[in-house]
Design an enzyme around this catalytic site. Structure first.
Site, PDB file in Angstrom:
ATOM      1  N   LYS A 291       1.819  -3.877   6.511  1.00  0.00           N
ATOM      2  CA  LYS A 291       2.244  -4.016   5.065  1.00  0.00           C
ATOM      3  C   LYS A 291       4.009  -3.552   4.946  1.00  0.00           C
ATOM      4  CE  LYS A 291      -1.455  -4.610   3.223  1.00  0.00           C
ATOM      5  NZ  LYS A 291      -1.718  -5.896   2.600  1.00  0.00           N
TER       6      LYS A 291
ATOM      7  N   TYR B 245      -2.226  -1.352  10.706  1.00  0.00           N
ATOM      8  CA  TYR B 245      -2.439  -2.126   9.372  1.00  0.00           C
ATOM      9  C   TYR B 245      -1.457  -1.780   8.577  1.00  0.00           C
ATOM     10  CZ  TYR B 245      -3.843  -1.794   4.514  1.00  0.00           C
ATOM     11  OH  TYR B 245      -3.819  -1.869   3.247  1.00  0.00           O
TER      12      TYR B 245
ATOM     13  N   SER C 120       0.798  -1.346  -0.008  1.00  0.00           N
ATOM     14  CA  SER C 120      -0.026   0.011  -0.120  1.00  0.00           C
ATOM     15  C   SER C 120       0.933   1.086   0.128  1.00  0.00           C
ATOM     16  CB  SER C 120      -0.852   0.051   1.353  1.00  0.00           C
ATOM     17  OG  SER C 120      -1.260   1.069   1.380  1.00  0.00           O
TER      18      SER C 120
HETATM   19  P1  NAD Z   1     -11.037  -7.248   0.960  1.00  0.00           P
HETATM   20  O1  NAD Z   1     -11.172  -7.325   2.416  1.00  0.00           O
HETATM   21  O2  NAD Z   1     -12.164  -7.108  -0.185  1.00  0.00           O
HETATM   22  O3  NAD Z   1     -10.059  -8.714   0.418  1.00  0.00           O
HETATM   23  C1  NAD Z   1      -9.321  -9.285   1.263  1.00  0.00           C
HETATM   24  C2  NAD Z   1      -9.793 -10.739   1.032  1.00  0.00           C
HETATM   25  O4  NAD Z   1      -8.839 -11.399   1.943  1.00  0.00           O
HETATM   26  C3  NAD Z   1     -11.140 -11.045   1.630  1.00  0.00           C
HETATM   27  O5  NAD Z   1     -11.941 -11.612   0.827  1.00  0.00           O
HETATM   28  C4  NAD Z   1     -10.994 -11.833   3.056  1.00  0.00           C
HETATM   29  O6  NAD Z   1     -12.068 -12.716   3.475  1.00  0.00           O
HETATM   30  C5  NAD Z   1      -9.655 -12.433   2.620  1.00  0.00           C
HETATM   31  N1  NAD Z   1      -8.908 -12.899   3.856  1.00  0.00           N
HETATM   32  C6  NAD Z   1      -8.598 -11.981   4.928  1.00  0.00           C
HETATM   33  N2  NAD Z   1      -7.840 -12.829   5.875  1.00  0.00           N
HETATM   34  C7  NAD Z   1      -7.627 -13.869   5.331  1.00  0.00           C
HETATM   35  C8  NAD Z   1      -7.102 -15.103   5.864  1.00  0.00           C
HETATM   36  N3  NAD Z   1      -6.242 -15.020   7.019  1.00  0.00           N
HETATM   37  N4  NAD Z   1      -6.783 -16.169   5.048  1.00  0.00           N
HETATM   38  C9  NAD Z   1      -7.620 -16.263   4.105  1.00  0.00           C
HETATM   39  N5  NAD Z   1      -8.302 -15.238   3.137  1.00  0.00           N
HETATM   40  C10 NAD Z   1      -8.255 -14.060   4.120  1.00  0.00           C
HETATM   41  O7  NAD Z   1      -9.771  -6.448   0.758  1.00  0.00           O
HETATM   42  P2  NAD Z   1      -9.237  -5.644  -1.002  1.00  0.00           P
HETATM   43  O8  NAD Z   1      -9.683  -4.148  -0.697  1.00  0.00           O
HETATM   44  O9  NAD Z   1      -9.611  -6.619  -1.905  1.00  0.00           O
HETATM   45  O10 NAD Z   1      -7.749  -5.662  -0.493  1.00  0.00           O
HETATM   46  C11 NAD Z   1      -6.902  -6.715  -1.085  1.00  0.00           C
HETATM   47  C12 NAD Z   1      -5.443  -6.532  -0.391  1.00  0.00           C
HETATM   48  O11 NAD Z   1      -4.970  -5.370  -0.750  1.00  0.00           O
HETATM   49  C13 NAD Z   1      -5.309  -6.518   1.108  1.00  0.00           C
HETATM   50  O12 NAD Z   1      -4.180  -7.093   1.457  1.00  0.00           O
HETATM   51  C14 NAD Z   1      -5.427  -5.064   1.270  1.00  0.00           C
HETATM   52  O13 NAD Z   1      -4.594  -4.679   2.364  1.00  0.00           O
HETATM   53  C15 NAD Z   1      -4.507  -4.557   0.041  1.00  0.00           C
HETATM   54  N6  NAD Z   1      -4.726  -2.920  -0.243  1.00  0.00           N
HETATM   55  C16 NAD Z   1      -6.008  -2.695  -0.378  1.00  0.00           C
HETATM   56  C17 NAD Z   1      -6.482  -1.219  -0.467  1.00  0.00           C
HETATM   57  C18 NAD Z   1      -7.587  -0.762  -0.496  1.00  0.00           C
HETATM   58  O14 NAD Z   1      -7.928   0.312  -0.378  1.00  0.00           O
HETATM   59  N7  NAD Z   1      -8.775  -1.800  -1.031  1.00  0.00           N
HETATM   60  C19 NAD Z   1      -5.165  -0.249  -0.716  1.00  0.00           C
HETATM   61  C20 NAD Z   1      -4.102  -0.910  -0.389  1.00  0.00           C
HETATM   62  C21 NAD Z   1      -3.605  -2.021  -0.135  1.00  0.00           C
HETATM   63  C1  UD1 Z   2      -6.904   5.095   3.715  1.00  0.00           C
HETATM   64  C2  UD1 Z   2      -5.873   4.570   4.937  1.00  0.00           C
HETATM   65  C3  UD1 Z   2      -4.603   3.897   4.125  1.00  0.00           C
HETATM   66  C4  UD1 Z   2      -5.040   2.847   3.266  1.00  0.00           C
HETATM   67  C5  UD1 Z   2      -6.127   3.279   2.313  1.00  0.00           C
HETATM   68  C6  UD1 Z   2      -6.627   2.028   1.422  1.00  0.00           C
HETATM   69  C7  UD1 Z   2      -6.102   5.837   6.892  1.00  0.00           C
HETATM   70  C8  UD1 Z   2      -5.549   7.001   7.751  1.00  0.00           C
HETATM   71  N1  UD1 Z   2      -5.509   5.588   5.752  1.00  0.00           N
HETATM   72  O1  UD1 Z   2      -6.340   5.934   2.924  1.00  0.00           O
HETATM   73  O2  UD1 Z   2      -3.793   3.334   5.363  1.00  0.00           O
HETATM   74  O3  UD1 Z   2      -3.896   2.083   2.637  1.00  0.00           O
HETATM   75  O4  UD1 Z   2      -7.277   3.805   3.086  1.00  0.00           O
HETATM   76  O5  UD1 Z   2      -7.349   1.390   2.096  1.00  0.00           O
HETATM   77  O6  UD1 Z   2      -7.361   5.286   6.988  1.00  0.00           O
HETATM   78  N2  UD1 Z   2     -12.613  10.940   3.566  1.00  0.00           N
HETATM   79  C9  UD1 Z   2     -13.612  11.835   3.911  1.00  0.00           C
HETATM   80  N3  UD1 Z   2     -14.679  11.230   4.454  1.00  0.00           N
HETATM   81  C10 UD1 Z   2     -14.920   9.794   4.355  1.00  0.00           C
HETATM   82  C11 UD1 Z   2     -13.683   8.844   4.053  1.00  0.00           C
HETATM   83  C12 UD1 Z   2     -12.848   9.490   3.749  1.00  0.00           C
HETATM   84  O7  UD1 Z   2     -13.478  12.966   3.903  1.00  0.00           O
HETATM   85  O8  UD1 Z   2     -16.044   9.360   4.989  1.00  0.00           O
HETATM   86  C13 UD1 Z   2     -11.401  11.659   3.006  1.00  0.00           C
HETATM   87  C14 UD1 Z   2     -10.158  11.147   3.703  1.00  0.00           C
HETATM   88  O9  UD1 Z   2      -9.918  12.043   4.637  1.00  0.00           O
HETATM   89  C15 UD1 Z   2      -8.885  11.346   2.685  1.00  0.00           C
HETATM   90  C16 UD1 Z   2      -9.958  10.820   1.106  1.00  0.00           C
HETATM   91  O10 UD1 Z   2     -11.166  11.127   1.632  1.00  0.00           O
HETATM   92  O11 UD1 Z   2      -8.546  12.705   2.619  1.00  0.00           O
HETATM   93  C17 UD1 Z   2      -9.467   9.413   1.005  1.00  0.00           C
HETATM   94  O12 UD1 Z   2      -9.733   8.678   2.038  1.00  0.00           O
HETATM   95  P1  UD1 Z   2      -9.810   6.852   2.146  1.00  0.00           P
HETATM   96  O13 UD1 Z   2     -10.778   6.570   1.257  1.00  0.00           O
HETATM   97  O14 UD1 Z   2     -10.343   6.609   3.553  1.00  0.00           O
HETATM   98  O15 UD1 Z   2      -8.158   6.690   1.813  1.00  0.00           O
HETATM   99  P2  UD1 Z   2      -6.722   7.002   2.432  1.00  0.00           P
HETATM  100  O16 UD1 Z   2      -7.114   8.133   3.515  1.00  0.00           O
HETATM  101  O17 UD1 Z   2      -6.152   7.823   1.446  1.00  0.00           O
END
Ligand code: NAD
Ligand code: UD1
Length: 337
Positions: free
Chosen positions: A153, A149, A124
């Site tokens: 990562k 969290y 991330s």
């Molecule tokens: P998500 O929660 O939709 O998907 C994660 C999946 O992993 C889920 O289906 C969950 O059931 C499964 N899971 C969790 N723990 C597990 C375990 N111990 N064993 C087997 N399955 C397990 O989330 P996502 O948004 O699809 O994210 C996927 C990956 O990307 C995650 O590692 C997340 O941290 C990373 N990531 C997501 C974002 C974002 O904004 N969505 C941003 C940066 C990184």
């Molecule tokens: C957040 C996480 C980051 C994670 C990423 C993707 C925090 C501090 N950071 O990032 O670790 O990798 O999600 O999962 O939580 N916002 C609002 N109102 C809301 C929600 C968000 O104003 O209800 C604003 C936030 O202040 C930010 C932007 O929208 O400026 C994006 O927020 P969000 O979608 O939560 O992502 P990040 O903060 O970038």
């Protein structure tokens, strides 16, 4: 030979399954469904018209993983499985370290015992921390994370680097995602949080009438309109980045890091306006206090992925908003019915 997708029933995983299948890859999925359900995988089958195996299996379950490796020829792993709610990670750090870090250690151990040493990992942009200046470049020193969290990562990135340093047969690609949003064009798969933590799911739930208004976390940042600026990336572009990353990892050894972002920053108010215009809906909002741990700016320098992977995000903010809305309207309760 198949690619094992951990966490493949989740938001990014399910979209990546579609793009891998469409690129002609064989896949096997495991998920413990802690934040998803198998319906998303059934819909992946519907979109692609292809069948594949999936298992209910936790990455911490060594025996379960051994069975998956015994029953399939796995050549590489795309590792999405993990817990991802920032706020919850502050309340339950043990669960996050156990699930994400201990889980990855078990997975990596089973992989190497089965001679599978190729992994693409979901990292991330949060690893850039608060110290670095935008645009974030892969060569920057990682920063100080502000929550457990984010720390998981950062630690997993370091663990995987150490594993390569100890055994140069590994091929590891660390993908640093910026802010994934949007949904598959079919409207069949998308993000289905029971409670939204991130901006886009919240915006769409306000637009559909599930929530009264959006709380914008602060309008006094040093940005053009005072609200936080982020690099929103369409989840299908992100999924396509994984296809490129796995093709890159397969014939190589080493550790390589790539940002997956667009390189463009959009403010919170900018995203709300774009959503209203793209979908002809209203998203009422109120300005509230800034959220702890938020930074003013986060966006990628996306050059390395372009130069080395030949990957570039193609879908614009309008498309992100349209596809989010189609998914939300067609599935107001996610996969529930
Ligand atoms: P998500 O929660 O939709 O998907 C994660 C999946 O992993 C889920 O289906 C969950 O059931 C499964 N899971 C969790 N723990 C597990 C375990 N111990 N064993 C087997 N399955 C397990 O989330 P996502 O948004 O699809 O994210 C996927 C990956 O990307 C995650 O590692 C997340 O941290 C990373 N990531 C997501 C974002 C974002 O904004 N969505 C941003 C940066 C990184
Ligand atoms: C957040 C996480 C980051 C994670 C990423 C993707 C925090 C501090 N950071 O990032 O670790 O990798 O999600 O999962 O939580 N916002 C609002 N109102 C809301 C929600 C968000 O104003 O209800 C604003 C936030 O202040 C930010 C932007 O929208 O400026 C994006 O927020 P969000 O979608 O939560 O992502 P990040 O903060 O970038």
């Amino acid at each position: 030979m198949s690619i094992l997708i951990t966490g493949g029933a989740g938001y990014i995983g399910s979209h990546t399954c579609v793009e891998l299948i469409e690129a002609g890859k064989d896949i096997v999925v495991i998920d413990n469904y802690s934040n998803s359900c198998s319906e998303s995988l059934e819909r992946v089958k519907k979109i692609t018209g292809k069948d594949f195996r999936y298992y209910e299996c936790d990455i911490r379950d060594r025996e379960g993983l051994e069975k998956v490796f015994a029953e399939n020829e796995i050549e590489a792993v795309i590792h999405f499985a993990g817990l991802k709610a920032v706020g919850e990670s502050c309340q339950k750090p043990w669960e996050y370290y156990d699930n994400n870090i201990a889980g990855t250690l078990v997975l990596v151990d089973v992989m190497r015992k089965n001679g599978c040493k190729k992994m693409v990992f979901s990292s991330s942009a949060t690893v850039y921390g608060e110290e670095n200046q935008v645009p974030f470049v892969e060569t920057m020193k990682t920063g100080t994370t502000t929550n457990p969290y984010g720390t998981t990562k950062l630690y997993i990135e370091n663990i995987l680097k150490d594993i390569y340093n100890a055994d140069n047969e590994w091929s590891i690609v660390l993908l640093r995602y910026f802010n994934p949003v949007g949904a598959h064009e079919s409207g069949l798969i998308g993000e289905a949080p029971s409670f939204p933590n991130n901006l886009m799911p919240y915006v769409s739930q306000v637009a559909v009438g599930k929530r009264e208004f959006l709380s914008i976390f602060g309008d006094c940042y040093n940005t053009p309109d005072g609200t936080g600026v982020r690099d929103y990336i369409h989840v299908v572009d992100l999924a396509l980045g994984h296809v490129k990353a796995i093709d890159f990892a397969l014939p190589r050894t080493g550790v390589e890091i790539f940002n997956l972002g667009t390189g463009n920053g959009v403010s919170v108010i900018g995203l709300v306006k774009a959503f209203e215009e793209a979908n002809n809906v209203s998203v009422p909002y109120k300005i509230v206090e800034p959220r702890a741990g938020d930074v003013a700016y986060s966006y990628a320098n996306a050059q390395k992925a372009l130069e080395i992977l030949g990957w570039k995000a193609e879908r614009d903010v309008k498309k992100m908003c349209e596809d989010t809305w189609r998914w939300q309207k067609n599935n107001p309760n996610g996969y529930a019915n």
